[in-house]
Design a protein around this motif. Structure first.
Motif, PDB file in Angstrom:
ATOM      1  N   THR A 156      21.464  30.342  39.092  1.00 41.87           N
ATOM      2  CA  THR A 156      21.554  30.513  40.557  1.00 41.87           C
ATOM      3  C   THR A 156      20.370  29.642  41.176  1.00 41.87           C
ATOM      4  O   THR A 156      19.427  29.352  40.606  1.00 41.87           O
ATOM      5  CB  THR A 156      21.452  31.740  41.388  1.00 41.87           C
ATOM      6  OG1 THR A 156      20.043  32.248  41.151  1.00 41.87           O
ATOM      7  CG2 THR A 156      22.152  32.931  40.368  1.00 41.87           C
ATOM      8  N   GLU A 157      20.744  29.187  42.305  1.00 36.81           N
ATOM      9  CA  GLU A 157      19.583  28.267  43.101  1.00 36.81           C
ATOM     10  C   GLU A 157      18.450  29.133  43.198  1.00 36.81           C
ATOM     11  O   GLU A 157      17.176  28.304  43.230  1.00 36.81           O
ATOM     12  CB  GLU A 157      20.116  27.965  44.405  1.00 36.81           C
ATOM     13  CG  GLU A 157      19.183  26.962  45.119  1.00 36.81           C
ATOM     14  CD  GLU A 157      19.958  26.442  46.571  1.00 36.81           C
ATOM     15  OE1 GLU A 157      19.294  26.884  47.743  1.00 36.81           O
ATOM     16  OE2 GLU A 157      21.018  25.845  46.428  1.00 36.81           O
ATOM     17  N   ALA A 158      18.577  30.342  43.667  1.00 34.47           N
ATOM     18  CA  ALA A 158      17.189  31.177  43.580  1.00 34.47           C
ATOM     19  C   ALA A 158      16.492  31.150  42.442  1.00 34.47           C
ATOM     20  O   ALA A 158      15.309  31.148  42.445  1.00 34.47           O
ATOM     21  CB  ALA A 158      17.516  32.573  44.122  1.00 34.47           C
ATOM     22  N   GLU A 159      16.951  31.312  41.260  1.00 31.86           N
ATOM     23  CA  GLU A 159      16.520  31.416  39.865  1.00 31.86           C
ATOM     24  C   GLU A 159      15.882  29.931  39.775  1.00 31.86           C
ATOM     25  O   GLU A 159      14.893  29.620  39.134  1.00 31.86           O
ATOM     26  CB  GLU A 159      17.619  31.698  38.800  1.00 31.86           C
ATOM     27  CG  GLU A 159      17.861  33.202  38.924  1.00 31.86           C
ATOM     28  CD  GLU A 159      19.123  33.312  37.809  1.00 31.86           C
ATOM     29  OE1 GLU A 159      19.656  34.623  37.794  1.00 31.86           O
ATOM     30  OE2 GLU A 159      19.514  32.422  37.120  1.00 31.86           O
ATOM     31  N   ILE A 168      14.888  27.790  42.089  1.00 30.30           N
ATOM     32  CA  ILE A 168      13.565  27.510  42.570  1.00 30.30           C
ATOM     33  C   ILE A 168      12.576  28.064  42.237  1.00 30.30           C
ATOM     34  O   ILE A 168      11.396  27.772  42.044  1.00 30.30           O
ATOM     35  CB  ILE A 168      13.834  27.697  44.103  1.00 30.30           C
ATOM     36  CG1 ILE A 168      14.791  26.786  44.753  1.00 30.30           C
ATOM     37  CG2 ILE A 168      12.571  27.821  44.817  1.00 30.30           C
ATOM     38  CD1 ILE A 168      15.285  26.995  46.248  1.00 30.30           C
ATOM     39  N   GLU A 169      12.823  29.524  41.907  1.00 33.91           N
ATOM     40  CA  GLU A 169      11.655  30.520  41.453  1.00 33.91           C
ATOM     41  C   GLU A 169      10.982  29.928  39.838  1.00 33.91           C
ATOM     42  O   GLU A 169       9.901  30.063  39.809  1.00 33.91           O
ATOM     43  CB  GLU A 169      12.251  32.007  41.223  1.00 33.91           C
ATOM     44  CG  GLU A 169      11.350  32.946  40.696  1.00 33.91           C
ATOM     45  CD  GLU A 169      10.129  33.288  41.679  1.00 33.91           C
ATOM     46  OE1 GLU A 169       9.064  33.542  41.234  1.00 33.91           O
ATOM     47  OE2 GLU A 169      10.262  32.759  42.900  1.00 33.91           O
ATOM     48  N   ARG A 209       8.928  27.188  40.912  1.00 39.35           N
ATOM     49  CA  ARG A 209       7.495  27.653  41.501  1.00 39.35           C
ATOM     50  C   ARG A 209       6.651  28.458  40.379  1.00 39.35           C
ATOM     51  O   ARG A 209       5.221  28.009  40.569  1.00 39.35           O
ATOM     52  CB  ARG A 209       7.871  28.764  42.690  1.00 39.35           C
ATOM     53  CG  ARG A 209       8.690  28.116  43.970  1.00 39.35           C
ATOM     54  CD  ARG A 209       9.075  29.203  44.886  1.00 39.35           C
ATOM     55  NE  ARG A 209       7.943  29.731  45.216  1.00 39.35           N
ATOM     56  CZ  ARG A 209       7.499  29.911  46.759  1.00 39.35           C
ATOM     57  NH1 ARG A 209       7.874  29.108  47.404  1.00 39.35           N
ATOM     58  NH2 ARG A 209       6.286  30.488  47.002  1.00 39.35           N
ATOM     59  N   THR A 233      23.376  25.982  37.419  1.00 35.32           N
ATOM     60  CA  THR A 233      23.995  26.614  38.447  1.00 35.32           C
ATOM     61  C   THR A 233      25.526  26.008  38.749  1.00 35.32           C
ATOM     62  O   THR A 233      25.969  25.008  38.316  1.00 35.32           O
ATOM     63  CB  THR A 233      23.256  26.033  39.771  1.00 35.32           C
ATOM     64  OG1 THR A 233      23.132  24.649  39.782  1.00 35.32           O
ATOM     65  CG2 THR A 233      21.780  26.854  39.781  1.00 35.32           C
ATOM     66  N   TRP A 248      14.527  20.866  46.126  1.00 37.91           N
ATOM     67  CA  TRP A 248      13.013  21.641  46.274  1.00 37.91           C
ATOM     68  C   TRP A 248      12.167  20.443  46.031  1.00 37.91           C
ATOM     69  O   TRP A 248      11.834  19.847  45.017  1.00 37.91           O
ATOM     70  CB  TRP A 248      13.123  22.645  45.104  1.00 37.91           C
ATOM     71  CG  TRP A 248      11.797  23.409  45.114  1.00 37.91           C
ATOM     72  CD1 TRP A 248      10.778  23.173  44.441  1.00 37.91           C
ATOM     73  CD2 TRP A 248      11.251  24.397  46.115  1.00 37.91           C
ATOM     74  NE1 TRP A 248       9.699  23.844  44.609  1.00 37.91           N
ATOM     75  CE2 TRP A 248       9.907  24.732  45.784  1.00 37.91           C
ATOM     76  CE3 TRP A 248      11.878  24.980  47.067  1.00 37.91           C
ATOM     77  CZ2 TRP A 248       9.178  25.733  46.456  1.00 37.91           C
ATOM     78  CZ3 TRP A 248      11.029  25.934  47.836  1.00 37.91           C
ATOM     79  CH2 TRP A 248       9.843  26.250  47.569  1.00 37.91           C
TER      80      TRP A 248
END
Length: 367
Positions: A25-28, A30-31, A34, A68, A142
């Protein structure tokens, strides 16, 4: 042991990373980036792995494998065109097939190119008269330097031949040789396509010949896609696990872009080497009054025929179908591929005074 990068790349070479994270997923995604940055670790982002040559020692940091998925169409009209936003991890050829099936014209000549969608604007992927710079509207990324999501529009991306701002951020003058430190991690790519069942004007002579049409004509999208796939298969450029000619990064060298004096010197060298009745170097117009010539022509005329190395039983050799593809014959290491690349590059330079530049990104390696 961590999965070797050979299993995530089309060249099928490369050792293991220190850590491997798959982001679905996009959230995964980015995380994972980070966390890697917060830990001060080296980062390598891998999509389809079609444009990477990774060192046998692997990667001394975190590899984020982008998996993704998603195709969104916020706009689709006969007047305004089709806007399609594609997740970075979508398989690129699946996207092209989807576009052709739905009557979206503009990327049909890019059929059969391996890899993930997120890599296409980085490299400004192109083939058979098209490149993604013609249809990319924007790219969401990102930004690791600013630690935020940003939207970069086509005009921001500084597209040029097999290059972009995104690639420059990985390979700029401040990046150590052999290192890969992308500032921008692609999240989605938005394309502006045309709602029509017909292709864009055919802009490549071999493709036009295969279709039985004149340059500049348009054909049904399905016919254009089939003809492109046929051309690529003839050159070993469509992935096939059973065919070692496809175990490659595609075209390993970019076509040289020369100044007028450089082109004049190439003509003289070709005349000296090949004689007055011999072939002359191809010439195509390029931006800023420069001239593009053919890397494949230079390689062949420098004495590196199709199958060079391959027919000698080496673990890495030129494709038996296309001199631009350096291939893994089944047991090659990155060192084997790099040795072949240097042999070809140096041979072309000695013969013609033109220094070829690698197209794939080298990770932990220098040519």
């Amino acid at each position: 042991m961590t999965q070797p990068l050979a299993e995530l790349t089309t060249m099928r070479v490369g050792g293991p990373p220190r850590r491997l994270v798959t982001a679905t997923t996009e959230a995964e995604l980015i995380e994972a980036v980070r966390e890697t940055d917060a830990a001060g670790e080296p980062l390598l982002v891998v999509g389809g792995g079609s444009n990477l040559l990774v060192a046998d020692a692997g990667f001394p940091g975190t590899v984020v494998h982008v998996a993704t998925r998603g195709i969104e169409v916020p706009h689709d009209s006969a007047c305004g065109g089709v806007t399609a936003t594609i997740a970075a991890g979508e398989v690129w050829d699946d996207v092209v097939a989807h576009a052709c099936e739905h009557g979206w014209s503009g990327i049909e000549a890019l059929s059969g190119i391996p890899g993930a969608t997120g890599a296409t604007p980085v490299q400004n992927v192109g083939a058979y008269g098209q490149e993604v710079a013609q249809t990319v509207a924007q790219v969401r990324v990102w930004d690791r330097e600013e630690a935020r999501v940003r939207t970069l529009f086509a005009g921001d991306l500084q597209f040029s031949y097999r290059h972009s701002l995104l690639k420059e951020s990985m390979l700029g003058p401040d990046v150590p040789a052999g290192a890969v430190t992308p500032r921008y991690v692609v999240l989605t790519v938005t394309f502006s396509l045309r709602p029509t069942e017909m292709s864009q004007p055919v802009g490549y002579a071999a493709l036009a010949d295969g279709l039985g049409v004149q340059l500049g004509q348009r054909v049904p999208l399905g016919e254009a896609r089939s003809a492109v796939l046929d051309q690529r298969r003839r050159r070993g450029m469509v992935l096939d696990a059973a065919d070692h000619d496809t175990w490659s990064c595609g075209s390993f060298f970019t076509n040289p872009i020369l100044t007028a004096p450089q082109m004049a010197e190439l003509r003289v060298r070709a005349l000296d080497r090949l004689g007055a009745d011999g072939p002359t170097p191809p010439e195509f117009p390029a931006p800023q009054d420069r001239i593009k010539t053919s890397a494949a022509w230079l390689i062949d005329r420098a004495g590196f025929a199709k199958g060079h190395g391959t027919l000698d039983g080496r673990p890495a050799g030129l494709s038996t179908k296309h001199t631009l593809a350096l291939t893994n014959r089944g047991g090659a290491t990155a060192a084997d591929v790099l040795a072949l690349a240097r042999e070809v590059r140096d041979g072309v330079e000695a013969a013609f005074g033109v220094r070829l530049v690698n197209e794939p990104v080298l990770v932990g390696l220098t040519l």
